[in-house]
Design a protein around this motif. Structure first.
Motif, short mmCIF file in Angstrom:
data_model
loop_
_atom_site.label_atom_id
_atom_site.label_comp_id
_atom_site.label_asym_id
_atom_site.label_seq_id
_atom_site.Cartn_x
_atom_site.Cartn_y
_atom_site.Cartn_z
N ALA A 1 50.70 1.80 48.70
CA ALA A 1 50.98 3.38 48.66
C ALA A 1 52.20 3.88 48.09
N LEU A 2 53.30 3.18 48.45
CA LEU A 2 54.50 3.59 47.95
C LEU A 2 54.58 3.10 46.48
N HIS A 3 54.46 1.96 46.06
CA HIS A 3 54.50 1.49 44.84
C HIS A 3 53.56 2.29 43.84
N ALA A 4 52.33 2.87 44.34
CA ALA A 4 51.40 3.83 43.66
C ALA A 4 51.96 5.02 43.49
N PHE A 5 52.50 5.58 44.28
CA PHE A 5 53.38 6.83 44.25
C PHE A 5 54.32 6.89 43.39
N HIS A 6 55.52 5.98 43.39
CA HIS A 6 56.41 5.72 42.65
C HIS A 6 56.16 5.40 41.16
N ALA A 7 54.99 4.75 40.89
CA ALA A 7 54.67 4.59 39.68
C ALA A 7 54.18 5.76 38.98
N GLY A 8 53.30 6.67 39.54
CA GLY A 8 53.14 7.91 38.90
C GLY A 8 54.13 9.06 38.89
N PHE A 9 54.74 9.05 39.85
CA PHE A 9 55.86 9.97 39.97
C PHE A 9 56.98 9.56 38.90
N ALA A 10 57.27 8.35 38.88
CA ALA A 10 58.19 8.12 37.73
C ALA A 10 58.15 8.27 36.47
N GLU A 11 56.69 8.04 36.00
CA GLU A 11 56.26 8.58 34.61
C GLU A 11 56.18 9.93 34.46
N ALA A 12 55.46 10.59 35.58
CA ALA A 12 55.38 12.04 35.26
C ALA A 12 56.74 12.94 35.13
N ARG A 13 57.78 12.40 35.77
CA ARG A 13 59.06 12.93 35.86
C ARG A 13 60.08 12.91 34.43
N GLN B 1 47.40 10.22 53.75
CA GLN B 1 46.01 9.60 53.57
C GLN B 1 46.15 8.46 52.74
N LEU B 2 46.83 8.44 51.59
CA LEU B 2 46.96 7.22 50.80
C LEU B 2 47.60 5.93 51.41
N GLU B 3 48.57 6.23 52.27
CA GLU B 3 48.97 5.30 53.10
C GLU B 3 48.00 4.73 53.97
N ALA B 4 47.01 5.59 54.59
CA ALA B 4 46.02 5.08 55.36
C ALA B 4 44.95 4.25 54.78
N GLU B 5 44.70 4.44 53.34
CA GLU B 5 43.87 3.80 52.83
C GLU B 5 44.45 2.41 52.02
N LEU B 6 45.78 2.32 51.54
CA LEU B 6 46.18 1.47 50.69
C LEU B 6 47.10 0.71 51.55
N GLY B 7 47.88 1.23 52.63
CA GLY B 7 48.81 0.49 53.55
C GLY B 7 50.16 0.96 52.78
N PRO B 8 51.27 0.94 53.60
CA PRO B 8 52.39 1.65 53.28
C PRO B 8 53.30 1.23 51.86
N ASP B 9 53.24 -0.26 51.85
CA ASP B 9 53.74 -0.78 50.64
C ASP B 9 52.93 -0.64 49.40
#
Length: 325
Positions: free
Chosen positions: A186-198, A176-184
Motif C-alpha cells: 500500500a505504501l509503495h502504491a500510494f507513493h508512486a501515485g503521489f510522486a507523479e501527481a505532485r 482501506q488500501l492497507e487492509a487490501e494490499l498490506g502495509p508495504d
C-alpha cells in the motif's frame, strides 16, 4: 547578540519551540503551529539525508520572546544554493525596528552561506511587509490562495453522480488500501501515485524527487488523518489519483487539504472532483465545518474545481524572490 536598544537576538534551542510556535501562530493565525508540529518539522529538516540547512533565531525584549526568524531549505524544492527566509514579529512589537534587525541578521547569515536564491513572502493585505522585502531587492515570483470551503450548508445531494469514477477504479481511504494490499504494498502504491501527481504542481522551482523514505516520514506527522487520505485505485492496485485531508493544529473544526492530483494518463476523467467530494463526505462525517486548501493562482484546473465546489479565496500569499539558481 544584544542590540543598543536592549533587544536580545540569539539562536534558538529546543527549549524555545513553544515560544516560537506561539509567535508563528499569532503572526499568521490562519496557519497555526503547536509545539509538537513545529518540533516534528524541525526534526525532519535536521535529519534529512540531503543535509538541509536550518538556522533559527528568537528575539527577546525585557526577557519576553517577541519575534522569530529562520533560514531553511525545503526537501520538496531543494537546490544547494536556494534558501527560504522567514521573519515573524508579534503585532504588538511591530514598527519598532525588530524586523529590520532580524533581516540584517538573516542577510548576514545568507551571505555567509553564499546563497544565490532566497525565497520569502507575505500576504497581499500586508503591503508594509511586501514593501519591506521589495526594498531588499525581492520581486514577486508567484501567488498562492488560501481557499476555504464552509461546510455548514454544503449539500452533497446536489452532487449526485459526480462521485462516480471510471470502470475499473474505486475510491479507497489509505487504511482501506492497507487492509487490501498490506502495509508495504500500500505504501509503495500510494507513493508512486503521489510522486507523479505532485510533479506538475506549480511552484517557483523544480520539484525535488520524493523518495520513499521521505514519503514514509509523512505518516509520523502529528496532523495525520488517515481516513482523510483518499485514493483512486485501479483493480490492479495502482493509485492513479489522490486527495488528502490533514488535521489543523489547534482547530478541531477544520481540515487542511494536502495534495489533490492525478497521474498524467488518468487526467480529465473526473477523478479529482470525485476525490474532493469523497473528502468532503469524510469531513462532514467527522463534524468538520471548514476545509482549507492552498493553490497557486496559476493552477487554473484546480482553482476551477474548487470554485465549482464553493471554495472561496482568502488573501493570497505573495512569494518573493531574490537572485536565482
Amino acid at each position: 547578540m544584544t542590540t543598543a536598544s536592549g533587544l536580545v537576538i540569539r539562536e534558538t534551542t529546543d527549549a524555545d519551540i513553544p515560544a516560537m510556535a506561539r509567535i508563528m501562530s499569532e503572526v499568521n493565525p490562519a496557519h497555526q503551529w503547536t509545539p509538537e508540529s513545529l518540533a516534528h518539522e524541525i526534526s525532519f529538516l535536521q535529519a534529512h539525508p540531503l543535509g538541509l540547512h536550518l538556522a533559527q533565531w528568537i528575539v527577546e525584549e525585557a526577557g519576553e520572546p517577541v519575534a522569530t526568524a529562520a533560514v531553511l531549505q525545503f526537501a520538496g524544492m531543494y537546490h544547494q544554493d536556494r534558501y527560504h527566509a522567514e521573519i515573524m514579529v508579534l503585532p504588538a512589537a511591530e514598527r519598532h525596528g525588530i524586523g529590520t534587525r532580524l533581516a540584517d541578521t538573516v542577510a548576514a547569515h545568507l551571505r555567509g552561506r553564499g546563497a544565490r536564491e532566497v525565497l520569502a513572502g507575505a500576504y497581499e493585505h500586508q503591503p508594509h511587509a511586501l514593501a519591506f522585502l521589495a526594498r531588499r531587492g525581492f520581486t514577486e515570483a508567484m501567488r498562492f490562495y488560501d481557499n476555504v470551503l464552509e461546510l455548514t450548508d454544503f449539500d452533497l445531494g446536489q452532487w449526485a453522480g459526480h462521485e462516480r469514477v471510471p470502470d475499473g477504479v474505486r475510491v479507497l481511504s489509505y487504511p482501506q488500501l492497507e487492509a487490501e494490499l498490506g502495509p508495504d504494498a500500500a505504501l509503495h502504491a500510494f507513493h508512486a501515485g503521489f510522486a507523479e501527481a505532485r510533479e506538475d504542481v506549480p511552484r517557483t522551482g523544480d520539484a525535488t524527487e520524493l523518495t520513499l523514505d521521505d514519503f514514509r516520514k509523512r505518516f509520523e506527522n502529528p496532523a495525520l488523518f488517515p481516513e482523510g487520505l483518499l485514493l483512486a485505485v485501479t483493480d490492479m492496485g495502482e493509485v492513479v489519483a489522490v486527495s488528502e485531508l490533514w488535521r489543523a493544529d489547534g482547530n478541531a473544526t477544520r481540515l487542511n487539504t494536502g495534495l489533490t492530483g492525478t497521474r498524467r494518463a488518468w487526467r480529465r476523467r473526473g477523478l479529482a472532483l470525485a476525490l474532493k467530494l469523497a473528502a468532503i463526505r469524510v469531513a462532514l462525517a467527522a463534524g468538520v465545518t471548514e476545509i482549507w486548501t492552498g493553490n497557486a493562482t496559476t493552477n487554473a484546473p484546480m482553482l476551477a474545481i474548487n470554485d465549482r465546489l464553493g471554495f472561496r479565496p482568502r488573501p493570497a500569499f505573495v512569494e518573493m524572490k531574490w537572485g536565482g539558481v
